[in-house]
Design an enzyme around this catalytic site. Sequence first.
Site, PDB file in Angstrom:
ATOM      1  N   HIS A   1      33.405  59.707  11.895  1.00 23.80           N
ATOM      2  CA  HIS A   1      34.414  59.532  13.227  1.00 23.80           C
ATOM      3  C   HIS A   1      35.405  60.200  12.755  1.00 23.80           C
ATOM      4  CE1 HIS A   1      34.939  55.107  12.325  1.00 23.80           C
ATOM      5  NE2 HIS A   1      35.786  55.103  13.059  1.00 23.80           N
TER       6      HIS A   1
ATOM      7  N   GLY B   1      42.551  51.691   7.465  1.00 21.69           N
ATOM      8  CA  GLY B   1      42.030  50.696   8.556  1.00 21.69           C
ATOM      9  C   GLY B   1      40.427  51.236   9.267  1.00 21.69           C
ATOM     10  N   GLN B   2      40.144  51.743   8.295  1.00 17.33           N
ATOM     11  CA  GLN B   2      38.185  51.939   8.276  1.00 17.33           C
ATOM     12  C   GLN B   2      37.731  50.510   9.237  1.00 17.33           C
ATOM     13  OE1 GLN B   2      36.065  54.687   6.388  1.00 17.33           O
ATOM     14  NE2 GLN B   2      34.591  54.886   7.564  1.00 17.33           N
TER      15      GLN B   2
ATOM     16  N   HIS C   1      38.648  60.125  15.224  1.00 18.81           N
ATOM     17  CA  HIS C   1      39.707  60.035  16.668  1.00 18.81           C
ATOM     18  C   HIS C   1      39.885  61.233  17.461  1.00 18.81           C
ATOM     19  CE1 HIS C   1      39.657  55.471  15.380  1.00 18.81           C
ATOM     20  NE2 HIS C   1      39.313  55.852  14.446  1.00 18.81           N
TER      21      HIS C   1
ATOM     22  N   ASP D   1      36.484  55.232  22.925  1.00 23.20           N
ATOM     23  CA  ASP D   1      36.305  54.257  22.141  1.00 23.20           C
ATOM     24  C   ASP D   1      36.224  53.493  22.875  1.00 23.20           C
ATOM     25  OD1 ASP D   1      38.061  54.210  18.960  1.00 23.20           O
ATOM     26  OD2 ASP D   1      37.735  52.278  20.499  1.00 23.20           O
ATOM     27  N   ILE D   2      36.406  52.445  22.607  1.00 26.55           N
ATOM     28  CA  ILE D   2      35.732  50.959  24.226  1.00 26.55           C
ATOM     29  C   ILE D   2      37.074  50.026  23.354  1.00 26.55           C
ATOM     30  CG2 ILE D   2      35.534  49.319  21.922  1.00 26.55           C
ATOM     31  CD1 ILE D   2      33.318  48.285  23.271  1.00 26.55           C
TER      32      ILE D   2
ATOM     33  N   ASN E   1      40.375  57.322   9.899  1.00 21.92           N
ATOM     34  CA  ASN E   1      40.417  56.356   8.886  1.00 21.92           C
ATOM     35  C   ASN E   1      39.835  56.350   7.963  1.00 21.92           C
ATOM     36  OD1 ASN E   1      43.329  55.511  10.222  1.00 21.92           O
ATOM     37  ND2 ASN E   1      41.230  54.368  11.673  1.00 21.92           N
TER      38      ASN E   1
HETATM   39  P1  5GP Z   1      37.638  52.959  12.456  1.00 17.53           P
HETATM   40  O1  5GP Z   1      38.788  51.709  13.026  1.00 17.53           O
HETATM   41  O2  5GP Z   1      36.709  52.351  11.924  1.00 17.53           O
HETATM   42  O3  5GP Z   1      38.131  54.067  12.241  1.00 17.53           O
HETATM   43  O4  5GP Z   1      37.737  52.854  13.843  1.00 17.53           O
HETATM   44  C1  5GP Z   1      36.139  52.776  14.595  1.00 17.53           C
HETATM   45  C2  5GP Z   1      36.452  52.527  16.243  1.00 17.53           C
HETATM   46  O5  5GP Z   1      35.326  52.188  16.537  1.00 17.53           O
HETATM   47  C3  5GP Z   1      37.261  51.781  16.940  1.00 17.53           C
HETATM   48  O6  5GP Z   1      39.300  52.604  17.684  1.00 17.53           O
HETATM   49  C4  5GP Z   1      36.974  50.822  17.942  1.00 17.53           C
HETATM   50  O7  5GP Z   1      37.644  50.229  19.359  1.00 17.53           O
HETATM   51  C5  5GP Z   1      35.544  51.992  17.583  1.00 17.53           C
HETATM   52  N1  5GP Z   1      34.798  50.934  18.523  1.00 17.53           N
HETATM   53  C6  5GP Z   1      34.764  49.736  17.835  1.00 17.53           C
HETATM   54  N2  5GP Z   1      33.302  49.312  18.467  1.00 17.53           N
HETATM   55  C7  5GP Z   1      32.803  50.423  19.963  1.00 17.53           C
HETATM   56  C8  5GP Z   1      31.508  50.686  20.254  1.00 17.53           C
HETATM   57  O8  5GP Z   1      30.785  49.641  20.649  1.00 17.53           O
HETATM   58  N3  5GP Z   1      31.556  50.972  21.331  1.00 17.53           N
HETATM   59  C9  5GP Z   1      33.006  52.176  21.466  1.00 17.53           C
HETATM   60  N4  5GP Z   1      33.128  53.534  22.447  1.00 17.53           N
HETATM   61  N5  5GP Z   1      33.726  52.546  20.533  1.00 17.53           N
HETATM   62  C10 5GP Z   1      33.235  51.174  19.666  1.00 17.53           C
END
Ligand code: 5GP
Length: 117
Positions: free
Chosen positions: A103, A96-97, A105, A35-36, A90
């Site tokens: 995906h 929080g998605q 985590h 994750d970034i 999520n």
């Molecule tokens: P969500 O909030 O949808 O459950 O998770 C999305 C995740 O994607 C977040 O934890 C966010 O930090 C990660 N993310 C968003 N953009 C990027 C990216 O460009 N590269 C990577 N490696 N992770 C990302």
Amino acid sequence: MAGEPQDDCLFCKIAEGHVPATIIRETDTTVAFRDINPQAPTHVLVIPKAHYRDAAALAAADPALAADILRETKAVADEDKLESYRIVFNTGTGAGQTVFHAHAHVLGGRGMQWPPG
Ligand code: 5GP
Ligand code: ZN
């Protein structure tokens, strides 16, 4: 069509290699990358290469692919030598998605609280 790559999807682009990511594992059907914006020492995202908007759509359309994701979370945990870890999907904005490509985590390497926020 269900599962087809979406032009405007960040994680489809990562799966296709068009956006860089720190990829730690890849199978025929999945990619795992860091994750970034990590929320724990290990914070890895496991995605299907096929596009589904969330875990619910993935599980409904392709249960075997959903199982591939779950199997890969364990492989990620082994890779980072985690005995305890948390798997989070999520699902929906209110949970929080923020990226609408399914995906998991995988979070670990620190203590975790319950219930989550
Ligand atoms: P969500 O909030 O949808 O459950 O998770 C999305 C995740 O994607 C977040 O934890 C966010 O930090 C990660 N993310 C968003 N953009 C990027 C990216 O460009 N590269 C990577 N490696 N992770 C990302
Ligand atoms: Zn996608």
